[in-house]
Write a protein that holds these residues in place. Sequence first.
Motif, PDB file in Angstrom:
ATOM      1  N   ILE A  76     -14.995 -16.400  47.185  1.00 52.02           N
ATOM      2  CA  ILE A  76     -14.663 -16.275  45.649  1.00 52.02           C
ATOM      3  C   ILE A  76     -13.265 -15.500  45.405  1.00 52.02           C
ATOM      4  O   ILE A  76     -12.316 -16.925  46.197  1.00 52.02           O
ATOM      5  CB  ILE A  76     -15.621 -14.793  45.409  1.00 52.02           C
ATOM      6  N   ASN A  77     -12.794 -16.304  44.422  1.00 54.82           N
ATOM      7  CA  ASN A  77     -11.826 -17.253  43.762  1.00 54.82           C
ATOM      8  C   ASN A  77     -10.767 -15.509  43.483  1.00 54.82           C
ATOM      9  O   ASN A  77     -10.083 -15.377  42.428  1.00 54.82           O
ATOM     10  CB  ASN A  77     -11.501 -18.209  42.722  1.00 54.82           C
ATOM     11  N   GLU A  78     -10.944 -14.660  44.441  1.00 56.01           N
ATOM     12  CA  GLU A  78     -10.326 -12.914  44.394  1.00 56.01           C
ATOM     13  C   GLU A  78      -9.712 -13.227  44.852  1.00 56.01           C
ATOM     14  O   GLU A  78      -9.878 -13.675  46.674  1.00 56.01           O
ATOM     15  CB  GLU A  78     -11.633 -12.626  43.879  1.00 56.01           C
ATOM     16  N   GLY A  79      -8.190 -12.099  45.085  1.00 55.27           N
ATOM     17  CA  GLY A  79      -7.347 -12.172  46.494  1.00 55.27           C
ATOM     18  C   GLY A  79      -7.900 -11.351  47.385  1.00 55.27           C
ATOM     19  O   GLY A  79      -8.986 -10.409  47.269  1.00 55.27           O
ATOM     20  N   SER A 114     -22.520 -15.369  51.090  1.00 57.54           N
ATOM     21  CA  SER A 114     -20.353 -15.596  51.117  1.00 57.54           C
ATOM     22  C   SER A 114     -20.287 -14.419  52.970  1.00 57.54           C
ATOM     23  O   SER A 114     -21.220 -14.215  53.141  1.00 57.54           O
ATOM     24  CB  SER A 114     -20.416 -13.436  50.166  1.00 57.54           C
ATOM     25  N   GLY A 115     -19.139 -14.807  53.084  1.00 58.26           N
ATOM     26  CA  GLY A 115     -18.613 -15.058  54.515  1.00 58.26           C
ATOM     27  C   GLY A 115     -18.320 -13.336  54.318  1.00 58.26           C
ATOM     28  O   GLY A 115     -18.401 -12.715  53.091  1.00 58.26           O
TER      29      GLY A 115
END
Length: 160
Positions: A77-80, A38-39
Amino acid sequence: MKKLMFLGFLIVGVGCTFGKNTLAADNAITTISGEITSGELYMTVPNNVSFSLQLNGNDQIKELDTINFDVTDNRGINEGWEITLKSVNFDTYNTNYTFDIGSQAISDTSVLVVGQNERMMNRSIALDTQVNVSGNATAGTYVANLEWTLQPKTIEGIRE
């Protein structure tokens, strides 16, 4: 001379045959494995805004320059994410003026000014800003110090 040349070709040909990797009739499988980490989630520093206004005995509202900044989300990731804002020195100026940023009244309590519900790698943000000056304001130079907080938004929530 012809015998010597033929012997040279024979030696080169035999060397090439033994030097090759050969496969049987079955298929071969190659595996490529790796890790993608993860970045970062970060924002640029929002620009400063200033104003000048002459008191006239009435409440006054003045539109100010837009506050601009960028958010970069390389978490993969698909979270805001969301940005909250508060003034850390609200008590030093609030009897004279207050601010609205992004249609939110800013005080010493954090308010949500930007929310991003799904993954977006880069987003440029421009927030309209206005100052609300009291008709009873005291003339002077005041500074509002704003604290911006960028935090990930978790869809699934925290599990204990």
